[in-house]
Design an enzyme around this catalytic site. Structure first.
Site, short mmCIF file in Angstrom:
data_model
loop_
_atom_site.label_atom_id
_atom_site.label_comp_id
_atom_site.label_asym_id
_atom_site.label_seq_id
_atom_site.Cartn_x
_atom_site.Cartn_y
_atom_site.Cartn_z
N ASP A 169 46.46 18.44 -6.91
CA ASP A 169 45.30 17.71 -7.03
C ASP A 169 44.84 17.47 -5.75
O ASP A 169 45.21 16.83 -5.02
CB ASP A 169 45.63 16.59 -7.82
CG ASP A 169 44.33 16.08 -8.27
OD1 ASP A 169 43.29 15.96 -7.68
OD2 ASP A 169 44.28 15.33 -9.41
N HIS A 200 42.98 19.33 -9.47
CA HIS A 200 42.09 18.41 -10.11
C HIS A 200 40.83 19.22 -11.19
O HIS A 200 40.19 20.16 -10.60
CB HIS A 200 41.44 17.60 -9.18
CG HIS A 200 40.44 16.40 -9.82
ND1 HIS A 200 41.41 15.36 -9.83
CD2 HIS A 200 39.19 16.24 -10.25
CE1 HIS A 200 40.60 14.35 -10.58
NE2 HIS A 200 39.37 14.98 -10.34
#
Length: 231
Positions: A169, A200
């Site tokens: 992420d 993400h």
């Protein structure tokens, strides 16, 4: 599928929400918390998919105080930058009040039945905050940001919480991911799922960020979680 108005709980006026209703019997209600891009086509599609599974789905316009009705495309660079700017201006505590108002409205719509919440990105963070600060029955957060700064609230989480963590992420670094595991891993009502190699936004409905296999796995876990805790 329609829009409705929800009464605030803090005398700040009513606000809009997208509502998707199941065709048959309603199992429970789920509040869908937006990313930083507003209640856009992707969030509405999330609601529609939940409705197809028998849930009343409600997505409140949480940016209504700063950009009411905004709908942004994360794959368009100027719109992505605008979304980041809106996130910086967003009052999260006020957002939780609007989520509680939505929970109240959703519960009334289903005659006092159970209500869950699912959120993405900023919405994932708000899903965690909702688990700690409201009377929600079950919560799910996807790639929630900044949870390490909220771990002091974990003792207030009274009902089941599931978090989906993207291993790569760009907004949640490895140290933060580890802090989430260290702080929440031993909680009996918290479930953490890791997705190695995923970034993400991997579970977005459409667009460049989506990763099909990871999204389908995460969504299947979410639906099983809600089936268990909401019905």
């Amino acid at each position: 599928m329609t829009d409705t108005m929800i009464d605030s709980i803090d005398d700040s006026g009513s606000f809009a929400a997208y509502v998707a209703e199941p065709e048959g019997k309603t199992r429970a209600a789920i509040v869908v918390i937006q990313e930083i891009f507003g209640v856009n086509a992707g969030i509405r599609r999330k609601c529609d998919r939940l409705a197809a599974e028998g849930y009343l789905a409600v997505a409140p316009d949480l940016f209504r105080r700063i950009a009411p009705g905004v709908q942004l495309d994360p794959d368009v660079e100027p719109e992505f930058k605008k979304a980041l700017d809106l996130m910086g201006k967003f009052d999260q505590d006020a957002g939780i009040r609007d989520i509680q108002a939505t929970i109240n409205a959703a519960r009334a719509m289903i005659d006092g039945g159970k209500v869950g919440v699912v959120g993405y990105c900023l919405g994932g963070r708000l899903a965690y905050m909702t688990a700690a600060r409201t009377d929600i029955d079950a919560s799910v957060g996807y790639y929630a940001v900044g949870i390490d700064g909220l771990l002091h609230e974990k003792e207030a989480i009274a009902h089941p919480l599931m978090l989906h963590i993207a291993g790569e992420d760009g907004f949640v670094d490895k140290a933060t991911q580890q802090a989430m595991h260290d702080g929440l891993g031993d909680r009996p009502n918290v479930v953490l799922h890791d997705y190695p190699g995923e970034d993400h936004g991997f579970a977005t409905e459409t667009g460049n960020r989506r990763s099909d296999a990871a999204a389908e796995l995460a969504d299947s876990r979410t639906m099983a979680f809600f089936a268990e805790h909401l019905g």
